[in-house]
Scaffold this motif. Sequence first.
Motif, PDB file in Angstrom:
ATOM      1  N   TYR A 122       0.821  -1.210   0.000  1.00  0.00           N
ATOM      2  CA  TYR A 122       0.000   0.000   0.000  1.00  0.00           C
ATOM      3  C   TYR A 122       0.861   1.269   0.000  1.00  0.00           C
ATOM      4  N   TYR A 123       1.807   1.348   0.932  1.00  0.00           N
ATOM      5  CA  TYR A 123       2.554   2.590   1.102  1.00  0.00           C
ATOM      6  C   TYR A 123       3.819   2.682   0.245  1.00  0.00           C
ATOM      7  N   TYR A 124       4.451   1.558  -0.036  1.00  0.00           N
ATOM      8  CA  TYR A 124       5.714   1.602  -0.775  1.00  0.00           C
ATOM      9  C   TYR A 124       5.550   1.284  -2.259  1.00  0.00           C
ATOM     10  N   GLU A 125       4.537   0.486  -2.611  1.00  0.00           N
ATOM     11  CA  GLU A 125       4.332   0.114  -4.009  1.00  0.00           C
ATOM     12  C   GLU A 125       3.133   0.818  -4.647  1.00  0.00           C
ATOM     13  N   GLY A 126       2.298   1.458  -3.820  1.00  0.00           N
ATOM     14  CA  GLY A 126       1.201   2.243  -4.356  1.00  0.00           C
ATOM     15  C   GLY A 126      -0.060   1.472  -4.728  1.00  0.00           C
ATOM     16  N   TYR A 127      -0.201   0.239  -4.264  1.00  0.00           N
ATOM     17  CA  TYR A 127      -1.428  -0.512  -4.527  1.00  0.00           C
ATOM     18  C   TYR A 127      -2.527  -0.004  -3.603  1.00  0.00           C
ATOM     19  N   ASN A 128      -3.785  -0.095  -4.060  1.00  0.00           N
ATOM     20  CA  ASN A 128      -4.890   0.234  -3.166  1.00  0.00           C
ATOM     21  C   ASN A 128      -5.402  -1.062  -2.527  1.00  0.00           C
ATOM     22  N   SER A 129      -6.324  -0.934  -1.578  1.00  0.00           N
ATOM     23  CA  SER A 129      -6.781  -2.113  -0.834  1.00  0.00           C
ATOM     24  C   SER A 129      -7.479  -3.130  -1.735  1.00  0.00           C
ATOM     25  N   ARG A 130      -8.171  -2.669  -2.755  1.00  0.00           N
ATOM     26  CA  ARG A 130      -8.837  -3.591  -3.687  1.00  0.00           C
ATOM     27  C   ARG A 130      -7.801  -4.428  -4.440  1.00  0.00           C
ATOM     28  N   GLU A 131      -6.748  -3.786  -4.910  1.00  0.00           N
ATOM     29  CA  GLU A 131      -5.704  -4.514  -5.641  1.00  0.00           C
ATOM     30  C   GLU A 131      -4.977  -5.500  -4.727  1.00  0.00           C
ATOM     31  N   ILE A 132      -4.700  -5.078  -3.506  1.00  0.00           N
ATOM     32  CA  ILE A 132      -4.027  -5.968  -2.547  1.00  0.00           C
ATOM     33  C   ILE A 132      -4.919  -7.165  -2.239  1.00  0.00           C
ATOM     34  N   SER A 133      -6.216  -6.930  -2.122  1.00  0.00           N
ATOM     35  CA  SER A 133      -7.129  -8.042  -1.823  1.00  0.00           C
ATOM     36  C   SER A 133      -7.134  -9.055  -2.967  1.00  0.00           C
ATOM     37  N   ARG A 134      -7.047  -8.580  -4.200  1.00  0.00           N
ATOM     38  CA  ARG A 134      -6.973  -9.505  -5.350  1.00  0.00           C
ATOM     39  C   ARG A 134      -5.658 -10.269  -5.353  1.00  0.00           C
ATOM     40  N   ILE A 135      -4.568  -9.575  -5.051  1.00  0.00           N
ATOM     41  CA  ILE A 135      -3.248 -10.225  -5.033  1.00  0.00           C
ATOM     42  C   ILE A 135      -3.205 -11.297  -3.954  1.00  0.00           C
ATOM     43  N   TRP A 136      -3.712 -10.972  -2.779  1.00  0.00           N
ATOM     44  CA  TRP A 136      -3.637 -11.893  -1.640  1.00  0.00           C
ATOM     45  C   TRP A 136      -4.790 -12.869  -1.557  1.00  0.00           C
ATOM     46  N   GLY A 137      -5.856 -12.606  -2.301  1.00  0.00           N
ATOM     47  CA  GLY A 137      -7.009 -13.493  -2.263  1.00  0.00           C
ATOM     48  C   GLY A 137      -7.786 -13.395  -0.961  1.00  0.00           C
ATOM     49  N   LYS A 138      -7.767 -12.215  -0.352  1.00  0.00           N
ATOM     50  CA  LYS A 138      -8.500 -11.979   0.886  1.00  0.00           C
ATOM     51  C   LYS A 138      -9.511 -10.862   0.632  1.00  0.00           C
ATOM     52  N   PRO A 139     -10.579 -10.815   1.419  1.00  0.00           N
ATOM     53  CA  PRO A 139     -11.567  -9.745   1.241  1.00  0.00           C
ATOM     54  C   PRO A 139     -10.932  -8.366   1.427  1.00  0.00           C
ATOM     55  N   GLU A 140     -11.452  -7.416   0.695  1.00  0.00           N
ATOM     56  CA  GLU A 140     -10.931  -6.049   0.779  1.00  0.00           C
ATOM     57  C   GLU A 140     -11.063  -5.501   2.198  1.00  0.00           C
ATOM     58  N   SER A 141     -12.139  -5.844   2.877  1.00  0.00           N
ATOM     59  CA  SER A 141     -12.329  -5.370   4.251  1.00  0.00           C
ATOM     60  C   SER A 141     -11.243  -5.912   5.186  1.00  0.00           C
ATOM     61  N   THR A 142     -10.793  -7.131   4.934  1.00  0.00           N
ATOM     62  CA  THR A 142      -9.718  -7.716   5.737  1.00  0.00           C
ATOM     63  C   THR A 142      -8.424  -6.937   5.515  1.00  0.00           C
ATOM     64  N   ILE A 143      -8.149  -6.589   4.275  1.00  0.00           N
ATOM     65  CA  ILE A 143      -6.940  -5.824   3.960  1.00  0.00           C
ATOM     66  C   ILE A 143      -6.996  -4.462   4.647  1.00  0.00           C
ATOM     67  N   ARG A 144      -8.143  -3.810   4.588  1.00  0.00           N
ATOM     68  CA  ARG A 144      -8.281  -2.502   5.253  1.00  0.00           C
ATOM     69  C   ARG A 144      -8.094  -2.645   6.762  1.00  0.00           C
ATOM     70  N   THR A 145      -8.607  -3.736   7.342  1.00  0.00           N
ATOM     71  CA  THR A 145      -8.424  -3.982   8.773  1.00  0.00           C
ATOM     72  C   THR A 145      -6.950  -4.191   9.085  1.00  0.00           C
ATOM     73  N   TYR A 146      -6.251  -4.982   8.258  1.00  0.00           N
ATOM     74  CA  TYR A 146      -4.810  -5.197   8.448  1.00  0.00           C
ATOM     75  C   TYR A 146      -4.058  -3.868   8.392  1.00  0.00           C
ATOM     76  N   LEU A 147      -4.406  -3.040   7.430  1.00  0.00           N
ATOM     77  CA  LEU A 147      -3.738  -1.744   7.293  1.00  0.00           C
ATOM     78  C   LEU A 147      -4.008  -0.862   8.519  1.00  0.00           C
ATOM     79  N   GLN A 148      -5.246  -0.878   8.991  1.00  0.00           N
ATOM     80  CA  GLN A 148      -5.609  -0.071  10.153  1.00  0.00           C
ATOM     81  C   GLN A 148      -4.877  -0.556  11.408  1.00  0.00           C
ATOM     82  N   LYS A 149      -4.844  -1.870  11.609  1.00  0.00           N
ATOM     83  CA  LYS A 149      -4.156  -2.412  12.787  1.00  0.00           C
ATOM     84  C   LYS A 149      -2.654  -2.169  12.700  1.00  0.00           C
ATOM     85  N   ALA A 150      -2.100  -2.295  11.507  1.00  0.00           N
ATOM     86  CA  ALA A 150      -0.668  -2.045  11.328  1.00  0.00           C
ATOM     87  C   ALA A 150      -0.350  -0.588  11.630  1.00  0.00           C
ATOM     88  N   LYS A 151      -1.204   0.312  11.176  1.00  0.00           N
ATOM     89  CA  LYS A 151      -1.012   1.739  11.428  1.00  0.00           C
ATOM     90  C   LYS A 151      -1.020   2.012  12.932  1.00  0.00           C
TER      91      LYS A 151
END
Length: 159
Positions: A122-151
Motif C-alpha cells: 500500500y505505502y511503498y508500491e502504491g497498490y490500493n486495498s482492492r488490488e491488494i485483496s486480489r493479489i492476496w485473495g482476501k476480502p478487501e475489508s480484511t486488507i483494510r483492517t490489516y492496514l488499520q491495525k498495522a497503522k
Amino acid sequence: MNSELLRTDKELFSEIYHKYVDTIFRISFSFLKNEDDAKDAVQEVFIKLLNSKKEYENEEHLKAWLIVTTSNYCKNIVSSWWWKRKNIEENAAYREGTAGEDELLSLVLELPDKYKIPVYLYYYEGYNSREISRIWGKPESTIRTYLQKAKKLLKEELE
C-alpha cells in the motif's frame, strides 16, 4: 504477456528483471531478514518466472504474480524446519544498518507478516486495498483492517 516470449527474449526478461528486482528483494528481505537469503529468494522467483508457462494479461498481472510468488516462497522458507532452527539474530547488525536509514521502514519490517506485506504494498508500491485483496485473495475489508491495525501498531512504536 506470453510466457513463451519470456523464455526466448533475453532483452525482455532483462528489462523485467531490472524493473522488479528491487521490489522482489525488499519483499524477500522483509520476510527473511537476511541479505543472502533474500538474494536467493530473488533468484528463485525469477527462475520460476522463466519456467512459468503462465500467460500474463498485462504488466500489473505480472507484477502481482511476482509479489505473490515471492511472498509464498518466503513463507515456505520461514515455515521450514531448518529455518526455525536458524539464528536470525546473527543478521541483526545488517538489518539495523539497512533499515536504520528509514526508521519507519525498520518498524514496518518488524510487523507480523499479515500486516507487513499489505503495508508494504500500500505505502511503498502504491497498490490500493482492492488490488491488494486480489493479489492476496482476501476480502478487501480484511486488507483494510490489516492496514488499520498495522497503522495503530506503528503509531504505538513511534510514541
